[in-house]
Scaffold this active site. Structure first.
Site, short mmCIF file in Angstrom:
data_model
loop_
_atom_site.label_atom_id
_atom_site.label_comp_id
_atom_site.label_asym_id
_atom_site.label_seq_id
_atom_site.Cartn_x
_atom_site.Cartn_y
_atom_site.Cartn_z
N HIS A 142 -6.34 7.23 21.81
CA HIS A 142 -5.49 8.37 21.45
C HIS A 142 -6.30 9.35 20.59
CE1 HIS A 142 -3.13 10.44 18.35
NE2 HIS A 142 -2.17 10.57 19.25
N ASN A 143 -6.98 8.81 19.60
CA ASN A 143 -7.75 9.69 18.71
C ASN A 143 -8.93 10.33 19.43
OD1 ASN A 143 -5.95 8.75 16.80
ND2 ASN A 143 -7.49 8.59 15.20
N LYS A 191 -4.76 3.14 20.17
CA LYS A 191 -4.74 4.17 19.12
C LYS A 191 -6.12 4.85 19.01
CE LYS A 191 -3.34 6.69 15.61
NZ LYS A 191 -4.42 7.24 14.91
N ARG A 208 -18.73 17.72 16.70
CA ARG A 208 -18.43 17.55 15.26
C ARG A 208 -19.71 17.25 14.49
NH1 ARG A 208 -12.56 14.87 13.77
NH2 ARG A 208 -11.40 15.88 15.44
N GLY A 257 0.83 -1.21 0.00
CA GLY A 257 0.00 0.00 0.00
C GLY A 257 0.86 1.25 0.00
N GLU A 260 -7.59 13.09 21.20
CA GLU A 260 -7.28 14.10 20.17
C GLU A 260 -8.54 14.92 19.82
OE1 GLU A 260 -5.18 12.46 16.62
OE2 GLU A 260 -6.83 13.29 15.45
N SER A 315 0.53 6.86 14.79
CA SER A 315 0.06 8.24 14.85
C SER A 315 1.16 9.22 14.45
CB SER A 315 -0.41 8.60 16.26
OG SER A 315 -0.81 9.96 16.28
N MET A 366 0.59 7.57 3.40
CA MET A 366 1.11 7.04 4.67
C MET A 366 2.08 5.88 4.43
SD MET A 366 0.10 8.75 7.30
CE MET A 366 0.21 7.72 8.76
N ASN A 423 2.37 -2.64 -4.42
CA ASN A 423 1.13 -1.86 -4.48
C ASN A 423 0.19 -2.54 -5.48
OD1 ASN A 423 -0.05 0.77 -3.51
ND2 ASN A 423 -0.38 0.97 -5.71
N ARG A 424 -1.11 -2.37 -5.24
CA ARG A 424 -2.11 -2.99 -6.12
C ARG A 424 -1.85 -2.62 -7.58
NH1 ARG A 424 -7.17 -0.81 -6.91
NH2 ARG A 424 -6.54 0.77 -5.43
C1 6PG Z 1 -3.04 10.44 13.98
C2 6PG Z 1 -4.37 10.95 13.52
C3 6PG Z 1 -4.77 10.19 12.31
C4 6PG Z 1 -5.83 10.87 11.49
C5 6PG Z 1 -7.20 10.68 12.02
C6 6PG Z 1 -8.10 11.85 11.85
O1 6PG Z 1 -3.00 9.98 15.11
O2 6PG Z 1 -2.09 10.49 13.20
O3 6PG Z 1 -5.33 10.81 14.50
O4 6PG Z 1 -5.09 8.91 12.73
O5 6PG Z 1 -5.53 12.17 11.23
O6 6PG Z 1 -7.71 9.60 11.31
O7 6PG Z 1 -9.33 11.41 12.22
P1 6PG Z 1 -10.67 12.12 11.83
O8 6PG Z 1 -10.71 12.20 10.32
O9 6PG Z 1 -11.70 11.24 12.40
O10 6PG Z 1 -10.59 13.48 12.43
#
Ligand code: 6PG
Length: 476
Positions: free
Chosen positions: A187-188, A184, A289, A10, A191, A130, A14, A33-34
């Site tokens: 974490h988000n 993770k 959101r 992939g 975030e 992340s 990223m 890659n595909r």
């Molecule tokens: C990270 C970010 C990454 C990404 C999110 C954004 O840790 O690098 O969190 O994972 O930017 O997917 O998420 P949303 O599109 O839900 O805001």
């Protein structure tokens, strides 16, 4: 030719960045890659790193290029595509080979994939990464879930590519199966809460104090030198300072106020609810959101209801109020992080992961989106008390809460009286006020439940009578 240490499927943004990072740290990597054209293009652009890259056009060639047991990173869009890719790859693999999903997967999918491979001789790692594009290229924070044996096979490569906080690499094995992706996800979620609280403070500065984007940017830049020092504070200052190349006005003023979301925040809130752990900051951020995305409805509502009919925000001492905003944001963050860690502690028990809290805080200190000085303080609080019920009762954070909750209270109440929304900050205040109050108000809820449904209650005096004197419920 020497075999590759690892493979990656992939080559999107990223995946390419991660592959270049792996190659740059001296690890030979096979890539696939595909579409073969993308693999060729990636190789052509790899420059001096070409020597470490083995571009492959077929899956057979790709698998043969990697040293067994083969760790293979799959970096594609989360969801069904990952299952399809795994199915295509599986017949070519041998005992002990490791498929590694590095996308933002739902940890429940990770558990399912892990289980599906259990008796096949193959294994699976769910790996949270992340740090966005920059992190992938120069040092992400990496959260690994899988067997300890499979971690041992990838530890060296992952340690070499992870971000470093001082000299500590921001990567760790956090437990079996879904542990890495769960962490993770949280974490988000944190975030989301962090970003929402920043947005609320921005709203008070913009709509309350009528400050321009540049002026607000300067405030965040200043805060970034203090206790709010973090990547999110830093980029907030930067985005507020940027001008729109088309209109010349501040870029933020030209951006539609509708926030996207891909699911990790929502999953955090759902999992918290499933386990009965309050994560009100994350929940408020996800809801905010969603409200943001209802642009049309909000426009119609403003026409019908108007903005709240309240006096405009007036502060006698502007500098003191801005100091309050800084402390309120810090207090709000403490609430959201405390909740996020409490959710992980509950999940650790529920899924038998034994999640290491000090290690999680440690590997979030650099590389990831919520990286900050603040996480170093969390690391030391959890190192001293790894099993504490809640971050806010550790000595360091208890004193921070006591120091900043007055500012949070003033900010939330001032904003409310001026009609400015602060759902996430207000949720933190409500959380602190409820959590620290030994005698709450649920006695009345228990009485109501017993009245209408004979659900029973516990008594404060421990006596053996568990129903109230309300006769036969509704008819009494
Ligand atoms: C990270 C970010 C990454 C990404 C999110 C954004 O840790 O690098 O969190 O994972 O930017 O997917 O998420 P949303 O599109 O839900 O805001």
């Amino acid at each position: 030719m020497a075999q590759a240490e690892i493979g990656l499927i992939g080559l999107g943004v990223m995946g390419s960045n991660l592959a270049l990072n792996i190659a740059e740290k001296g690890n030979r990597i096979a890539v696939f890659n595909r579409t073969a054209a993308r693999t060729k293009e990636f190789y052509a652009e790899a420059g001096a790193l070409k020597d470490q890259v083995v571009p492959c056009e077929t899956i057979e060639e790709f698998v043969a290029a990697i040293r067994p047991p083969r760790p293979i990173i799959i970096m594609i869009q989360a969801g069904a595509a990952v299952d399809q890719q795994m199915e295509l790859l599986r017949p070519h693999l041998e005992k002990n080979d490791i498929m590694i999903d590095a996308g933002n997967a739902n940890f429940r999918d990770t558990m399912r994939r892990f289980d599906a491979l259990k008796d096949s001789g193959l294994t699976f790692i769910g790996m949270g990464v992340s740090g966005g594009e920059e992190g992938a290229r120069h040092g992400p924070s990496i959260m690994v879930g899988g067997t300890e044996e499979s971690w041992k096979r990838v530890e060296k490569v992952l340690t070499s590519i992870a971000a470093k906080y001082k000299d500590d690499p921001c990567v760790a094995w956090l437990g079996e199966n879904g542990a890495g992706h769960f962490v993770k996800t949280i974490h988000n979620g944190i975030e989301y809460a962090d970003m929402q609280m920043i947005a609320e403070i921005y709203g008070i500065l913009r709509d309350g104090l009528k400050m321009s984007a540049d002026e607000i940017g300067a405030v965040f830049a200043e805060w970034n030198k203090g206790r709010l020092e973090s990547y999110l504070t830093e980029i907030t200052a930067k985005v507020l300072a940027a001008a729109d190349p088309i209109s010349g006005t501040p870029m933020v003023d030209m951006i539609l106020d509708k926030a996207g979301q891909k699911g990790t925040g929502k999953w955090s809130a759902i999992e918290a609810q499933n386990m009965g752990v309050p994560a009100t900051g994350i929940e408020a951020a996800v809801a905010a959101r969603s409200i943001s995305s209802m642009k049309g409805e909000r426009e119609a509502a403003e026409t019908i209801l108007g903005l709240p009919d309240v006096p405009e925000l007036k502060v006698a001492d502007r500098a003191a109020f801005i100091k309050d905003l800084e402390n309120a944001l810090l207090a709000g963050k403490i609430g959201a992080y405390a909740q996020g860690f409490a959710v992980m502690a509950a999940a650790s028990k529920e899924y038998g992961w034994n999640l290491p809290m000090p290690t999680i805080a440690k590997i979030w200190r650099a590389g990831c989106i919520i990286r900050s000085q603040f996480l170093d303080e969390i690391t030391s609080a959890f190192t001293k008390a790894p099993d504490v019920a809640n971050l806010i009762v550790t000595p360091a954070f208890a004193s921070m809460v006591k120091e900043t909750d007055g500012a949070l209270r003033r900010v939330v109440s001032t904003a409310a009286l001026s009609g400015l929304p602060t759902p996430a900050l207000a949720s933190a205040l409500g959380y602190f006020d409820s959590y620290r109050r030994a005698r709450g108000t649920a006695n009345i809820i228990q009485a109501q439940r017993d009245f209408f449904g004979a659900h029973g209650f516990d008594r404060v005096d421990g006596a053996d009578s568990h129903h109230g004197p309300w006769g036969s419920g509704l008819n009494a």
